[in-house]
Design a protein around this motif. Sequence first.
Motif, mmCIF file in Angstrom:
data_model
loop_
_atom_site.group_PDB
_atom_site.id
_atom_site.type_symbol
_atom_site.label_atom_id
_atom_site.label_comp_id
_atom_site.label_asym_id
_atom_site.label_seq_id
_atom_site.Cartn_x
_atom_site.Cartn_y
_atom_site.Cartn_z
ATOM 1 N N GLN A 118 0.828 -1.210 0.000
ATOM 2 C CA GLN A 118 0.000 0.000 0.000
ATOM 3 C C GLN A 118 0.860 1.257 0.000
ATOM 4 N N ILE A 126 -6.009 1.712 -4.453
ATOM 5 C CA ILE A 126 -6.191 1.128 -3.122
ATOM 6 C C ILE A 126 -5.887 -0.366 -3.182
ATOM 7 N N LEU A 127 -5.085 -0.833 -2.236
ATOM 8 C CA LEU A 127 -4.891 -2.271 -2.094
ATOM 9 C C LEU A 127 -6.168 -2.832 -1.494
ATOM 10 N N LYS A 144 -9.032 -5.237 2.720
ATOM 11 C CA LYS A 144 -9.012 -3.839 3.171
ATOM 12 C C LYS A 144 -10.225 -3.517 4.039
#
Length: 147
Positions: A118, A126-127, A144
């Motif tokens: 990240q 976004i991871l 996440k």
Amino acid sequence: MIRLTKIFTFETAHALWGYDGKCKNIHGHSYKLYVTVKGIPSNDVHNVKNGMVMDFGDLKSIIKRLIIDPLDHAIILNAHTEHKKLGEQLIKEGHKVIFTNYQPTCENMLMDFAEKIQSELPAAIILAKLTLYETETSYGEWIKEDQ
């Protein structure tokens, strides 16, 4: 929002200090790592990445540098245990040893990977998820939304 996933493989050994099963012994795995990112595809006709959330090649480069190259054909050992001495001896003998500040389980590796990945992704990416297969039938997930 679109999600993209790229799959990576690497061969790594580890041992779990203080564990009460077979995994206390040094052993290896053919790990399979699924990396899922999410974002909004570019809508800029002047951008060479137009229509993409992220170039798969860029994602590959990040994961290769942070995860694959350091861990492939290495042994991972917890630096806060008696395995530190073993690792130091292996290094003297020319082996590739990675010391961690945690027990090198699939679960802890996922948390470590998530933090590293990240921090290297572009701001708009976004991871979303990591899935790490330790064996063909056993894997862990970092998601996440669960964090």
